[in-house]
Design a protein around this motif. Structure first.
Motif, PDB file in Angstrom:
ATOM      1  N   UNK A  93      14.848 -19.999   5.126  1.00 18.71           N
ATOM      2  CA  UNK A  93      14.650 -18.570   4.956  1.00 18.71           C
ATOM      3  C   UNK A  93      15.937 -17.902   4.491  1.00 18.71           C
ATOM      4  N   UNK A  94      17.030 -18.350   5.063  1.00 14.31           N
ATOM      5  CA  UNK A  94      18.307 -17.742   4.710  1.00 14.31           C
ATOM      6  C   UNK A  94      18.620 -17.973   3.235  1.00 14.31           C
ATOM      7  N   UNK A  95      18.467 -19.233   2.835  1.00  7.09           N
ATOM      8  CA  UNK A  95      18.756 -19.573   1.442  1.00  7.09           C
ATOM      9  C   UNK A  95      17.785 -18.849   0.506  1.00  7.09           C
ATOM     10  N   UNK A  96      16.531 -18.780   0.896  1.00  9.04           N
ATOM     11  CA  UNK A  96      15.531 -18.121   0.063  1.00  9.04           C
ATOM     12  C   UNK A  96      15.861 -16.647  -0.120  1.00  9.04           C
ATOM     13  N   UNK A  97      16.316 -16.014   0.944  1.00 11.91           N
ATOM     14  CA  UNK A  97      16.653 -14.610   0.850  1.00 11.91           C
ATOM     15  C   UNK A  97      17.854 -14.414  -0.073  1.00 11.91           C
ATOM     16  N   UNK A  98      18.811 -15.301   0.039  1.00 13.79           N
ATOM     17  CA  UNK A  98      19.990 -15.212  -0.820  1.00 13.79           C
ATOM     18  C   UNK A  98      19.607 -15.328  -2.285  1.00 13.79           C
ATOM     19  N   UNK A  99      18.680 -16.221  -2.565  1.00 11.45           N
ATOM     20  CA  UNK A  99      18.330 -16.471  -3.958  1.00 11.45           C
ATOM     21  C   UNK A  99      17.093 -15.688  -4.398  1.00 11.45           C
ATOM     22  N   UNK A 100      16.513 -14.928  -3.471  1.00  9.44           N
ATOM     23  CA  UNK A 100      15.344 -14.113  -3.762  1.00  9.44           C
ATOM     24  C   UNK A 100      14.181 -14.943  -4.285  1.00  9.44           C
ATOM     25  N   UNK A 101      13.896 -16.007  -3.587  1.00 11.16           N
ATOM     26  CA  UNK A 101      12.736 -16.844  -3.931  1.00 11.16           C
ATOM     27  C   UNK A 101      11.986 -17.159  -2.641  1.00 11.16           C
ATOM     28  N   UNK A 102      10.846 -17.789  -2.797  1.00 10.23           N
ATOM     29  CA  UNK A 102      10.077 -18.235  -1.640  1.00 10.23           C
ATOM     30  C   UNK A 102      10.802 -19.388  -0.951  1.00 10.23           C
ATOM     31  N   UNK A 103      10.723 -19.482   0.360  1.00 11.67           N
ATOM     32  CA  UNK A 103      11.330 -20.639   1.037  1.00 11.67           C
ATOM     33  C   UNK A 103      10.822 -21.973   0.475  1.00 11.67           C
ATOM     34  N   UNK A 104       9.541 -22.019   0.162  1.00 19.34           N
ATOM     35  CA  UNK A 104       9.034 -23.293  -0.334  1.00 19.34           C
ATOM     36  C   UNK A 104       9.548 -23.624  -1.738  1.00 19.34           C
ATOM     37  N   UNK A 105      10.047 -22.634  -2.444  1.00 16.71           N
ATOM     38  CA  UNK A 105      10.709 -22.927  -3.727  1.00 16.71           C
ATOM     39  C   UNK A 105      12.027 -23.632  -3.469  1.00 16.71           C
ATOM     40  N   UNK A 148      12.604 -25.490  -0.875  1.00 19.49           N
ATOM     41  CA  UNK A 148      12.221 -26.831  -0.447  1.00 19.49           C
ATOM     42  C   UNK A 148      11.907 -27.715  -1.650  1.00 19.49           C
ATOM     43  N   UNK A 149      11.129 -27.184  -2.559  1.00 18.68           N
ATOM     44  CA  UNK A 149      10.723 -27.948  -3.737  1.00 18.68           C
ATOM     45  C   UNK A 149      11.934 -28.353  -4.583  1.00 18.68           C
ATOM     46  N   UNK A 150      12.790 -27.378  -4.830  1.00 14.83           N
ATOM     47  CA  UNK A 150      13.947 -27.628  -5.691  1.00 14.83           C
ATOM     48  C   UNK A 150      14.828 -28.760  -5.132  1.00 14.83           C
ATOM     49  N   UNK A 151      15.137 -28.652  -3.845  1.00 14.84           N
ATOM     50  CA  UNK A 151      16.086 -29.624  -3.301  1.00 14.84           C
ATOM     51  C   UNK A 151      15.434 -30.954  -2.938  1.00 14.84           C
ATOM     52  N   UNK A 152      14.131 -30.936  -2.759  1.00 14.22           N
ATOM     53  CA  UNK A 152      13.445 -32.213  -2.574  1.00 14.22           C
ATOM     54  C   UNK A 152      13.495 -33.024  -3.871  1.00 14.22           C
ATOM     55  N   UNK A 153      13.223 -32.333  -4.973  1.00 16.52           N
ATOM     56  CA  UNK A 153      13.288 -33.010  -6.273  1.00 16.52           C
ATOM     57  C   UNK A 153      14.706 -33.492  -6.542  1.00 16.52           C
ATOM     58  N   UNK A 154      15.663 -32.620  -6.252  1.00 20.24           N
ATOM     59  CA  UNK A 154      17.059 -33.007  -6.465  1.00 20.24           C
ATOM     60  C   UNK A 154      17.442 -34.228  -5.638  1.00 20.24           C
ATOM     61  N   UNK A 155      16.973 -34.260  -4.427  1.00 23.78           N
ATOM     62  CA  UNK A 155      17.256 -35.395  -3.541  1.00 23.78           C
ATOM     63  C   UNK A 155      16.670 -36.679  -4.121  1.00 23.78           C
ATOM     64  N   UNK A 156      15.435 -36.613  -4.561  1.00 20.12           N
ATOM     65  CA  UNK A 156      14.809 -37.810  -5.134  1.00 20.12           C
ATOM     66  C   UNK A 156      15.532 -38.280  -6.395  1.00 20.12           C
TER      67      UNK A 156
END
Length: 486
Positions: free
Chosen positions: A88-100, A102-110
């Motif tokens: 939530x904190x990161x999402x608020x900073x970047x003004x996106x949905x929390x699940x965005x 999650x998606x971004x960094x999951x892909x990056x991790x893979x």
RNA sequence: GGUCGGAUGGCCGAGUGGCUAGGCAGAGGUCUGCAAAACCUCCUACAGCGGUUCGAAUCCGCUUCCGACCUCCA
């Protein structure tokens, strides 16, 4: 050789013979990343270490179910069991949905895991995908009397639990001292005891990531997801539970307590902990700000590096240390690994060009035996690698015509390298396009050879220097010229 | 402060009682038109001080220094 594997078990603080609960099946759970930011190299080391372990178990013909979770909910910023979760904190900073996030960094991790050539786990469950299981588990723990609800938040009762159980079984700390030393949390604390931790956390009104529960809208605490998912996919007791050493004292200690409180059994037979990657002797961590990101390493953009290092160089560097030792990260150490890795791969490339004889002056079986001994001794990859360099020396010596080897010897060397370098250590040739230009290189080498025959060294050196500038190094040997990419 | 773990040659890093890994760097040699590569040889270290032992990097004690965990972190 395959049935003498010994594993260091954090639970008992000693090496134990590895005996799976239901052979040939092995269940292994490893705590995965919290995907609220880029993984750094320290995170990668843990997953590379468990990749080695996974690969070796597979090599020993175990049928391994490897579960590694993605934490995509419920990880709080601080230790107070209040405030924001990291997403939530990161999402608020970047003004996106929390699940965005999650998606971004999951892909990056893979992506990063692929670069490091790690095998994907058998199952990669997410916390948000297992809310129901977590709620069920929490209900069970409450029913068994080891948790209590307070204003929509559920806490685990450590003091009560520790009356009949050894709460600090994993770290051997003294509970009394722990209670005495734990920081005072202040006046308005909802917890009964200082060590109590949240299983379920009431969502504040502005909190986006929330789910309904018997205790109102909220989200799960961090530790419960691993307990819920590991028991779902591997059973109430499984073989190996792993993670970074930093997780032992809190996360894994609480996982054990949760499982005991819910299932009345130890979740795992063997607990394995990988050690930290350090920079100048200090642990690499996100909060300390000394974390290397993988791309900073590959491109060399990090200020501590003189140039970029490839993913396989880094993987090799990591495997040259034992997984339970700290590993210090430096430009100099990476340079050394880079050279060594190239030497290893160059020797492998010579295997098809070796002249065999009727005589044998080598004992490949002994090297293979020692490689197995090393891996069987708690996955001692540094020793296995040392043995592989003995094989490298032999291969080069055969190529130079200084050592005699039979066709069987050469086949055994190839099989040794295939098994250990590629299958077990998980290294790979980095220039897949090598094959595509080999016939072109053959042609160029022939041209140079003709120039040399006519003593036109100006031309031959021009070819050699020109290729060098393009990153291709020629190596003149008795049997002709070979080449490698820099 | 508490708990735990470390201190190995120029660097990284194995090694738990005698046979003193390995990689990189450095020195010499062989090979080569030269170079590179490769091979051979050399550089032979265990923080300090005591103790146990025929013998210790390895066991015990003390000292110094470092780190991790105890608070989110692989």
């Amino acid at each position: 050789m395959s049935n003498k594997l010994v594993i260091y078990n954090t639970l008992t603080r000693k090496k134990e013979l590895f005996e799976p609960l239901n052979p040939p099946f092995v269940g292994m759970y490893v705590c995965g990343p919290t995907v609220y930011s880029d993984v750094h190299l320290g995170n990668c080391r843990t997953f590379v270490s468990f990749d080695l372990i996974y690969r070796y178990l597979l090599h020993l013909k175990y049928k391994v179910r490897y579960v590694r979770n993605i934490t995509d909910a419920g990880h709080l910023e601080g230790d107070r069991d209040e405030g924001d979760d990291k997403f939530s904190k990161k999402a608020r900073l970047e003004q996106v949905e929390p699940m965005e996030i999650v998606q971004r960094y999951t892909i990056g991790f893979h992506d990063v895991m692929n670069l490091f050539n790690t095998l994907p786990p058998s199952i990669e469950p997410t916390a948000t995908g297992h809310i129901a299981e977590q709620i069920e588990m929490i209900k069970e723990i409450i029913e068994n009397g080891f948790a209590y609800e307070k204003n929509g938040t559920v806490y685990f009762d450590v003091e009560k639990y520790s009356k009949d159980h050894n709460y600090t079984i994993l770290t051997n700390r003294n509970l009394e001292e722990l209670l005495a030393n734990t920081r005072d949390l202040g006046g308005q604390d909802e917890k009964h005891g200082r060590l109590d931790f949240a299983l379920w956390i009431k969502a504040k009104s502005e909190h986006i990531m929330r789910w309904p529960s018997p205790w109102g809208w909220g989200f799960p605490g961090w530790h419960i997801e691993c307990s819920a998912m590991s028991s779902k996919y591997l059973g109430e007791t499984f073989d190996i539970h792993g993670g970074g050493m930093d997780l032992a004292a809190t996360h894994h200690t609480n996982e054990i307590a949760q499982s005991q409180a819910c299932n009345h059994s130890q979740p795992a037979k063997y607990w394995m902990h990988t050690n930290m990657l350090t920079v100048n002797g200090a642990r690499m961590s996100k909060s300390a700000g000394n974390g290397f990101l993988p791309h900073e390493l590959f491109t060399g953009s990090h200020p501590l590096l003189s140039r970029g290092f490839s993913p396989m160089t880094v993987r090799f560097f990591m495997l040259q240390a034992h997984y339970r030792s700290t590993l210090d990260f430096s430009n100099e150490a990476l340079e050394a690994s880079d050279k060594g890795f190239k030497r290893l791969m160059a020797a492998y490339g010579l295997l098809g060009k070796l002249k065999t004889s009727e005589r044998s002056e080598v004992d490949v079986a002994a090297i293979r035996e020692r490689c197995y001994d090393a891996m069987n001794d708690d996955f001692n990859s540094p020793i296995a690698i040392a043995e592989l360099f003995e094989a490298v020396r032999i291969i080069n010596s055969i190529y130079d015509g200084k050592t005699a080897a039979t066709a069987q010897d050469v086949a055994a060397l190839k099989s040794l390298m295939d098994d250990f370098v590629f299958d077990i250590l998980g290294l790979k040739e980095e220039h897949a396009q090598t094959e595509d230009i080999s016939h072109i290189m053959d042609f160029i080498i022939q041209l140079r050879h003709e120039a040399k025959l006519s003593k036109d060294y100006v031309t031959s050196d021009k070819i050699r220097n020109g290729l060098q500038a393009l990153g291709i190094q020629l190596k003149d040997g008795k049997e002709g010229t070979t080449w490698t990419k820099a």
